[in-house]
Design a protein around this motif. Structure first.
Motif, PDB file in Angstrom:
ATOM      1  N   TYR A 165     -11.683 -36.699   2.837  1.00 28.68           N
ATOM      2  CA  TYR A 165     -10.743 -35.499   3.409  1.00 28.68           C
ATOM      3  C   TYR A 165     -11.124 -34.945   5.116  1.00 28.68           C
ATOM      4  O   TYR A 165     -12.317 -35.715   5.646  1.00 28.68           O
ATOM      5  CB  TYR A 165     -10.581 -34.291   3.196  1.00 28.68           C
ATOM      6  CG  TYR A 165     -10.427 -34.257   1.140  1.00 28.68           C
ATOM      7  CD1 TYR A 165     -10.019 -33.554   1.072  1.00 28.68           C
ATOM      8  CD2 TYR A 165     -11.485 -34.720  -0.137  1.00 28.68           C
ATOM      9  CE1 TYR A 165      -9.271 -33.572  -0.623  1.00 28.68           C
ATOM     10  CE2 TYR A 165     -11.586 -34.742  -0.858  1.00 28.68           C
ATOM     11  CZ  TYR A 165     -10.115 -34.180  -1.487  1.00 28.68           C
ATOM     12  OH  TYR A 165     -10.107 -34.876  -2.826  1.00 28.68           O
ATOM     13  N   GLN A 166      -9.494 -35.167   5.944  1.00 36.20           N
ATOM     14  CA  GLN A 166      -9.854 -34.714   6.837  1.00 36.20           C
ATOM     15  C   GLN A 166      -9.694 -33.039   6.937  1.00 36.20           C
ATOM     16  O   GLN A 166      -8.601 -32.716   6.980  1.00 36.20           O
ATOM     17  CB  GLN A 166      -9.443 -36.192   8.178  1.00 36.20           C
ATOM     18  CG  GLN A 166      -9.635 -36.037   9.321  1.00 36.20           C
ATOM     19  CD  GLN A 166      -9.154 -36.667  10.533  1.00 36.20           C
ATOM     20  OE1 GLN A 166      -7.529 -37.147  10.322  1.00 36.20           O
ATOM     21  NE2 GLN A 166      -9.970 -36.855  11.451  1.00 36.20           N
ATOM     22  N   PRO A 167     -10.269 -32.523   7.965  1.00 36.77           N
ATOM     23  CA  PRO A 167     -10.309 -31.002   8.458  1.00 36.77           C
ATOM     24  C   PRO A 167      -9.097 -30.869   9.686  1.00 36.77           C
ATOM     25  O   PRO A 167      -8.849 -31.370  10.133  1.00 36.77           O
ATOM     26  CB  PRO A 167     -11.742 -31.007   9.308  1.00 36.77           C
ATOM     27  CG  PRO A 167     -12.198 -31.699   9.135  1.00 36.77           C
ATOM     28  CD  PRO A 167     -11.909 -32.931   8.332  1.00 36.77           C
ATOM     29  N   VAL A 168      -8.448 -29.960   8.896  1.00 39.13           N
ATOM     30  CA  VAL A 168      -7.104 -29.305   9.937  1.00 39.13           C
ATOM     31  C   VAL A 168      -7.285 -27.879  10.159  1.00 39.13           C
ATOM     32  O   VAL A 168      -7.954 -26.911   9.053  1.00 39.13           O
ATOM     33  CB  VAL A 168      -5.982 -29.331   9.290  1.00 39.13           C
ATOM     34  CG1 VAL A 168      -4.529 -28.612   9.516  1.00 39.13           C
ATOM     35  CG2 VAL A 168      -5.131 -30.894   8.646  1.00 39.13           C
ATOM     36  N   GLU A 180      -6.539 -32.907   5.195  1.00 38.32           N
ATOM     37  CA  GLU A 180      -5.544 -34.035   4.535  1.00 38.32           C
ATOM     38  C   GLU A 180      -6.113 -34.990   3.988  1.00 38.32           C
ATOM     39  O   GLU A 180      -7.030 -35.747   3.708  1.00 38.32           O
ATOM     40  CB  GLU A 180      -4.672 -34.783   6.187  1.00 38.32           C
ATOM     41  CG  GLU A 180      -3.832 -36.469   5.653  1.00 38.32           C
ATOM     42  CD  GLU A 180      -3.328 -36.720   6.931  1.00 38.32           C
ATOM     43  OE1 GLU A 180      -2.528 -37.920   6.751  1.00 38.32           O
ATOM     44  OE2 GLU A 180      -3.738 -36.536   7.998  1.00 38.32           O
ATOM     45  N   ALA A 181      -5.544 -35.348   2.537  1.00 35.52           N
ATOM     46  CA  ALA A 181      -6.481 -36.788   2.029  1.00 35.52           C
ATOM     47  C   ALA A 181      -5.361 -37.761   2.562  1.00 35.52           C
ATOM     48  O   ALA A 181      -5.004 -38.228   2.500  1.00 35.52           O
ATOM     49  CB  ALA A 181      -5.642 -35.966   0.740  1.00 35.52           C
ATOM     50  N   LEU A 182      -6.728 -39.196   2.233  1.00 33.81           N
ATOM     51  CA  LEU A 182      -6.795 -39.882   2.524  1.00 33.81           C
ATOM     52  C   LEU A 182      -7.380 -41.125   2.058  1.00 33.81           C
ATOM     53  O   LEU A 182      -8.350 -40.895   1.967  1.00 33.81           O
ATOM     54  CB  LEU A 182      -7.325 -40.391   4.595  1.00 33.81           C
ATOM     55  CG  LEU A 182      -6.401 -39.335   5.088  1.00 33.81           C
ATOM     56  CD1 LEU A 182      -7.600 -39.501   6.070  1.00 33.81           C
ATOM     57  CD2 LEU A 182      -4.617 -39.790   5.682  1.00 33.81           C
ATOM     58  N   ALA A 183      -6.743 -42.152   1.880  1.00 37.87           N
ATOM     59  CA  ALA A 183      -7.677 -42.741  -0.029  1.00 37.87           C
ATOM     60  C   ALA A 183      -7.701 -43.824   1.333  1.00 37.87           C
ATOM     61  O   ALA A 183      -8.037 -44.695   2.340  1.00 37.87           O
ATOM     62  CB  ALA A 183      -6.354 -44.027  -0.010  1.00 37.87           C
ATOM     63  N   ARG A 184      -9.522 -44.177   0.565  1.00 35.57           N
ATOM     64  CA  ARG A 184     -10.207 -45.215   1.083  1.00 35.57           C
ATOM     65  C   ARG A 184     -11.082 -45.856   0.227  1.00 35.57           C
ATOM     66  O   ARG A 184     -11.051 -45.958  -1.142  1.00 35.57           O
ATOM     67  CB  ARG A 184     -11.526 -44.685   1.308  1.00 35.57           C
ATOM     68  CG  ARG A 184     -11.201 -43.487   2.869  1.00 35.57           C
ATOM     69  CD  ARG A 184     -10.736 -44.427   3.862  1.00 35.57           C
ATOM     70  NE  ARG A 184     -10.581 -43.761   5.660  1.00 35.57           N
ATOM     71  CZ  ARG A 184      -9.405 -43.951   5.899  1.00 35.57           C
ATOM     72  NH1 ARG A 184      -7.775 -43.845   5.102  1.00 35.57           N
ATOM     73  NH2 ARG A 184      -9.198 -43.153   7.170  1.00 35.57           N
ATOM     74  N   SER A 237      -2.750 -32.001   1.940  1.00 33.78           N
ATOM     75  CA  SER A 237      -1.468 -32.810   2.463  1.00 33.78           C
ATOM     76  C   SER A 237      -2.089 -33.923   2.223  1.00 33.78           C
ATOM     77  O   SER A 237      -3.106 -34.966   2.528  1.00 33.78           O
ATOM     78  CB  SER A 237      -0.828 -32.762   3.459  1.00 33.78           C
ATOM     79  OG  SER A 237      -2.089 -33.205   4.483  1.00 33.78           O
ATOM     80  N   PHE A 238      -1.118 -34.632   1.545  1.00 31.98           N
ATOM     81  CA  PHE A 238      -1.002 -35.927   0.733  1.00 31.98           C
ATOM     82  C   PHE A 238       0.483 -36.899   1.322  1.00 31.98           C
ATOM     83  O   PHE A 238       1.416 -36.772   1.580  1.00 31.98           O
ATOM     84  CB  PHE A 238      -0.840 -36.822  -0.734  1.00 31.98           C
ATOM     85  CG  PHE A 238      -0.072 -35.638  -1.511  1.00 31.98           C
ATOM     86  CD1 PHE A 238       0.710 -36.700  -2.469  1.00 31.98           C
ATOM     87  CD2 PHE A 238       0.306 -34.642  -1.435  1.00 31.98           C
ATOM     88  CE1 PHE A 238       1.785 -36.576  -2.741  1.00 31.98           C
ATOM     89  CE2 PHE A 238       1.056 -34.446  -2.384  1.00 31.98           C
ATOM     90  CZ  PHE A 238       3.091 -34.655  -2.839  1.00 31.98           C
ATOM     91  N   ASN A 239       0.574 -38.318   1.563  1.00 29.19           N
ATOM     92  CA  ASN A 239       0.940 -38.857   1.946  1.00 29.19           C
ATOM     93  C   ASN A 239       1.697 -39.140   1.210  1.00 29.19           C
ATOM     94  O   ASN A 239       1.110 -39.959  -0.045  1.00 29.19           O
ATOM     95  CB  ASN A 239       0.682 -40.385   2.870  1.00 29.19           C
ATOM     96  CG  ASN A 239      -0.202 -39.345   4.655  1.00 29.19           C
ATOM     97  OD1 ASN A 239       0.765 -39.192   4.800  1.00 29.19           O
ATOM     98  ND2 ASN A 239      -1.423 -39.057   3.874  1.00 29.19           N
ATOM     99  N   GLY A 381     -13.386 -33.743  13.227  1.00 25.64           N
ATOM    100  CA  GLY A 381     -14.732 -34.339  11.580  1.00 25.64           C
ATOM    101  C   GLY A 381     -13.523 -35.291  11.489  1.00 25.64           C
ATOM    102  O   GLY A 381     -12.042 -35.665  11.405  1.00 25.64           O
ATOM    103  N   LYS A 382     -14.729 -36.600  10.967  1.00 27.32           N
ATOM    104  CA  LYS A 382     -13.794 -37.381  10.704  1.00 27.32           C
ATOM    105  C   LYS A 382     -13.699 -37.331   9.236  1.00 27.32           C
ATOM    106  O   LYS A 382     -13.807 -36.520   8.267  1.00 27.32           O
ATOM    107  CB  LYS A 382     -14.986 -38.743  10.702  1.00 27.32           C
ATOM    108  CG  LYS A 382     -15.698 -38.983  10.104  1.00 27.32           C
ATOM    109  CD  LYS A 382     -16.907 -39.783  10.344  1.00 27.32           C
ATOM    110  CE  LYS A 382     -18.247 -39.074   9.363  1.00 27.32           C
ATOM    111  NZ  LYS A 382     -18.815 -40.621   9.830  1.00 27.32           N
ATOM    112  N   PRO A 383     -12.884 -37.961   8.665  1.00 26.95           N
ATOM    113  CA  PRO A 383     -12.344 -38.498   6.933  1.00 26.95           C
ATOM    114  C   PRO A 383     -13.698 -38.776   6.363  1.00 26.95           C
ATOM    115  O   PRO A 383     -14.407 -39.480   6.331  1.00 26.95           O
ATOM    116  CB  PRO A 383     -11.283 -39.868   7.249  1.00 26.95           C
ATOM    117  CG  PRO A 383     -10.466 -39.489   8.343  1.00 26.95           C
ATOM    118  CD  PRO A 383     -11.790 -39.447   8.649  1.00 26.95           C
TER     119      PRO A 383
END
Length: 967
Positions: A165-168, A180-184, A237-239, A381-383
């Motif tokens: 998760y990266q903050p907005v 923002e949700a990011l897959a790792r 948010s997700f992509n 903040g980083k994801p």
């Protein structure tokens, strides 16, 4: 061709062994859309991991371009088209990546020959040659790519894929407003896999939808767990990939997942890239429209990175655009202007803004200065996993923006726009003023006054300085009432300061105010206006008010106004001349003068009449109501303003100090004034007209066939009718507003046929969905000794009791919605049951309930919940009709009772009402999600009565409730 049989050549043609046993992959396809696959030999089937032609067709959707990796489709199409133009009927050695059914990628070249056939028209005979290594243009390492392709299912099953998760951040407040949700991919064997490696590999092999579905489900499950634990839930948010739209029903997939976890739709924002929207003007955009209509926000990622940014804003409606700080890597004046103009343009189109990739304080300050709504990047903040992301935000000392404030600050961000004026944004909270934003021009104006925003804020909150403290708050109050900008002036060290302010939004005890400031002391135009004002002061004492009518701008501007009729309306500049005239005349002009007044003021003809009149002036006299309710004669004058080409008119109003005899003389001399009251208008006629228009009594009259002929204004208003047209010519039975029609019909027949006078006849009537107890009076109308109709009136006993004893209102009616409450519903059920037992009129009960109402109350508070309940009641009234009894049984449960012989099935009505309520996606700007299950029970079902019909419907309602979510 039977798709399950061994591949054969085209139907109608003999197989050729040379093709069937060709040692290279070979296929035949149509040249034109839909590019169907007609034949494939065994070599191609083996290469693509397919057992037969049917499986291959299913793999590619029977469209041959889908053999090629997604990223290569357009390039391959262009290369084939180019060679066909040059070589007429063939193409050769076109390099592409081919995707197998199992997701493997082969690097190959394709050659083809165009052939004409009698049955299929033009077809391609194509030969595929597999290459040993990829071309240099593909950046993904083959070993990594193969590992991703072969292990994606295992990675998802064993959760090697994790959500970071990266903050907005909200620019105005510095608070966290989302993620923002990011897959790792954290692999136990090869370590951390870069998204730049596994995401392209999944897109190339058409498996990206697996990842995106996994992310969606994980997000929803995590949000559900936080809601159940009563923890804050920032929206996420997700992509989505473009391939998701090709291989999935994106809308239904999202809807089903969100419904399964019973989530508010506003907790999820859907991100699509600019290129995704630009490449597909049809289906993808239609899906975006469906998502937005259902209550989801759709964001465009990477905005400005392609060539179609402006077309997207023109052709596609989205909620937010995300800009990348790549615009500002060089941080030149040109790049600053580009991003400032983009943000300003988006706001003017009603689109929210977010800039990602923010890495420095300088960048953050610049984006705040131009009004960018939200910020994202490594500076904030980083994801990382959710726990770490929240801990980082807490360590930074940032608060969390609660759900109920999202709309408030979205509005606040939207009103900050690029302007040369000295502009600021303030909020008034518990009588304290706080600055949210000031632009550079505003700060410079304060600097010239030897002040700062902090000092100005302190002065506005200093109750010991009434000139500043009281004047500001009085102007805010005026702006609240008028819903228009307010202007006031004050003197600061010899400087004349003009303040213009406007109330933008009032919400949860916060008042959002937009303001600008200007030092007008050295403004030449202002000084000239002051001199002009001094020269005209002596004219002001002659008139009640003076206005300028701008026909070209469709506005009325006040120049001077005394305390006079319509002061509240005339004091502010009015937009929409005709609408203003209609409202003013209905409120303040004597009824007998209204049509003449509107003709005199008619904007469509006034210029022509003025130009045709001597001196460019017209006048007339009208009776205008004063603050005490009396009508006084006033002279209205209109004059063309020179050098405006007829577009501006000066109007004045002044009192007439005439005796009645003098006024009557003017009547005779001027065709513009009304004639005296005719002798035929007797006192009785005047009394009747006043009674019909102004009496609170609900009375009516009917012809001998019991059809309505007319009714009092109070009667029409009571039932919610716009005019008599809604009832004229119809009987009570056709109106359908009585639970039992028989007593009413019997009474009226006795009046019309026997001349009876009916007094204090009790009954029940459905009024706006509520069952009321009434008492009716009816009597015959005679003409020349014969009964020609009847007249009647009724008294609403419930209303009378409510007015005399407020506690009765609590007993039977819901104070929030105006519908019946639980006690009133049970009483109504007994009345319907009586009709069922005595006359066989079956009725049904529908209960609507939802857990969503409590969630909305928890998120937004009781004020928003009350507005939602009232809107729910309004939609129920609209859909259910006037022949249905409605009630609010509990906080989140509504009921309707209706006879089942009304033609429309109760199930169909219930379904339509539930859909109508679920289409409520916003209350006072706040996004909401409603899920409305319902239960139905009918009196004619075996074993049901008024004693158990409610419980039966309640059990069926609970049966419709979504099952518990398995975590």
């Amino acid at each position: 061709m039977n798709q399950n049989e061994e591949p054969t050549f085209l139907p109608g043609y003999e197989p050729q062994d040379v093709l069937h046993h060709l040692p290279l992959p070979f296929y035949v396809c149509q040249v034109h859309k839909p590019y169907s696959l007609l034949y494939a030999n065994q070599e191609l089937l083996t290469l693509l991991d397919c057992q037969d032609l049917a499986e291959l067709r299913a793999h590619i959707g029977n469209q041959v371009p889908n053999l090629v990796a997604f990223e290569d489709v357009e390039r391959t199409r262009q290369e084939v088209a180019k060679q066909l133009r040059e070589k007429k009927d063939r193409f050769e050695h076109v390099h592409s990546r081919i995707v197998t059914r199992r997701g493997r990628i082969h690097y190959a070249e394709i050659s083809g020959h165009l052939v004409h056939t009698p049955e299929y028209g033009e077809v391609f005979y194509c030969l595929v040659t597999v290459l040993d290594q990829p071309s240099a243009s593909h950046a993904i390492d083959k070993d990594v790519r193969d590992y991703v392709v072969n292990h994606i299912d295992e990675a998802l099953e064993k959760r090697w894929i994790q959500i970071y998760y990266q903050p907005v951040i909200r620019t105005l407040t510095g608070k966290l407003c989302g993620f923002e949700a990011l897959a790792r991919w954290v692999d136990p064997y090869i370590g951390f896999l870069s998204p730049a490696s596994f995401i392209p590999a999944l897109e190339q092999t058409r498996q990206i939808h697996k990842l995106d579905l996994f992310v969606l489900k994980e997000l929803c499950q995590g949000l559900r767990q936080r809601l159940d634990a009563k923890l804050p839930c920032p929206p996420v948010s997700f992509n989505l990939s473009r391939l998701d739209f090709l291989f999935l029903d994106v809308f239904q997939t999202i809807e089903d997942t969100v419904a399964a976890y019973d989530l508010p739709r506003d907790l999820l924002h859907v991100e699509v890239t600019e290129s995704t929207v630009a490449r597909d003007p049809g289906p993808i955009r239609r899906t975006i429209e469906r998502l937005r209509e259902a209550g989801y926000e759709v964001w465009v990622d990477d905005f400005g990175s392609g060539y179609s940014s402006l077309n997207i804003l023109k052709d596609c409606t989205v909620d937010l655009i995300k800009l990348d700080m790549g615009f500002l890597r060089t941080f030149t004046e040109k790049s600053r202007q580009i991003i400032a103009s983009t943000i300003d343009m988006a706001k003017r189109l009603g689109i929210k803004t977010l800039t990602e990739g923010v890495e420095t304080q300088e960048q953050a300050d610049f984006l705040a200065s131009i009004g960018c709504g939200r910020l994202q990047g490594y500076f904030f903040g980083k994801p990382q996993p959710l726990a770490g992301a929240l801990a980082h935000i807490q360590a930074q000392g940032r608060g969390l923006e609660m759900r109920k404030w999202h709309h408030y600050f979205d509005v606040a961000s939207s009103v900050i726009q690029q302007t040369d004026s000295a502009a600021a944004l303030l909020e008034l909270v518990e009588d304290e003023v706080h600055f949210l934003y000031t632009n550079e021009a505003y700060r410079q104006e304060l600097l010239l006054l030897h002040s700062t925003p902090q000092e100005a804020e302190k002065a506005l909150n200093n109750a010991k300085d009434p000139a500043m403290y009281d004047t500001f708050r009085e102007s805010v109050q005026n702006a609240r009432r008028s819903q228009k900008p307010e202007t006031y002036f004050y003197v600061d060290n010899g400087s004349y300061i003009r303040i213009c302010l406007e109330v933008v939004l009032e919400y949860n005890g916060h008042t959002l105010i937009r303001t600008d400031i200007k030092n007008i002391t050295k403004n030449r135009e202002w000084l000239e206006h002051v001199r002009f004002d001094q020269n005209l002061r002596y004219l002001y004492i002659l008139f009640d008010n003076i206005h300028i009518v701008h026909l070209d701008r469709d506005t009325i501007e006040p120049l001077f106004l005394q305390e006079s009729p319509g002061h509240d309306m005339l004091f502010q500049e009015q937009h929409g001349i005709q609408a203003f005239l209609d409202t003013f005349s209905s409120r303040y002009i004597h009824p007998d003068d209204r049509s003449r007044y509107l003709a005199y003021c008619d904007p469509a003809t006034v210029t022509a009449r003025l130009k045709a009149s001597p001196g460019g002036r017209i006048y007339d006299c009208f009776r205008i109501r004063d603050p005490h309710g009396n009508y006084n004669w006033k002279e209205c004058t209109a004059t063309l303003i020179p050098n405006t080409d007829g577009s501006q008119i000066l109007t004045t109003v002044q009192s007439i100090e005439f005796l009645p005899q003098t006024l009557q003389a003017m009547h005779r001399e001027s065709a513009q004034l009304p004639a005296p009251v005719a002798d035929s208008e007797t006192l009785a006629a005047l009394l009747w007209n006043n009674l019909q228009q102004n009496s609170r009594l609900c009375y009516f009259w009917k012809d001998k066939q019991r059809r309505f002929v007319g009714a009092s204004k109070a009667f029409l208003a009571y039932y919610g009718f716009a005019s008599e047209k809604d009832i004229i010519g119809r009987t009570d039975e056709e109106m359908g507003w009585h639970v039992d029609d028989v007593p009413y019909r019997t009474d009226e027949c006795n009046v019309l046929q026997k001349g009876h006078i009916i007094a204090k006849s009790p009954g029940q009537c459905i009024i706006r969905g509520v069952l009321h107890q009434i008492v009716a009076y009816k009597w015959p109308i005679y003409y020349d000794g014969q009964i020609i109709g009847l007249m009647g009136m009724f008294l609403d006993i419930d209303t009378i009791l409510q007015e005399s004893k407020n506690s009765i209102k609590v007993t039977y009616y819901d104070a929030v919605t105006g519908l019946m409450n639980r006690q009133g519903l049970l009483d109504a059920l007994l009345r319907y049951e009586e009709q069922w037992q005595l006359h066989g009129r079956a009725y049904g009960l529908v209960l609507f309930g939802s857990r969503s109402y409590k969630r909305i109350a928890d998120s937004y508070g009781e004020t928003v919940l009350g507005a939602l309940l009232r809107k729910t009641a309004e939609r129920l009234r609209q859909r259910a009709g006037k022949d249905t009894t409605l009630a609010r049984v509990t906080q989140s449960m509504f009921a309707l009772i209706r006879y089942t012989d009304k033609g429309r099935s109760l199930a169909e009505l219930a379904r339509d009402i539930a859909e109508e309520l679920e289409n409520i996606h916003e209350i006072e700007g706040n996004p909401i999600t409603l899920t409305i299950p319902y239960g139905i029970a009918c009196a004619d079902e075996p074993g049901l009565s008024s004693e158990n019909i409610y419980q039966t419907a309640l059990n069926r309602l609970q049966h419709h409730t979504p099952p518990e979510i398995e975590n």
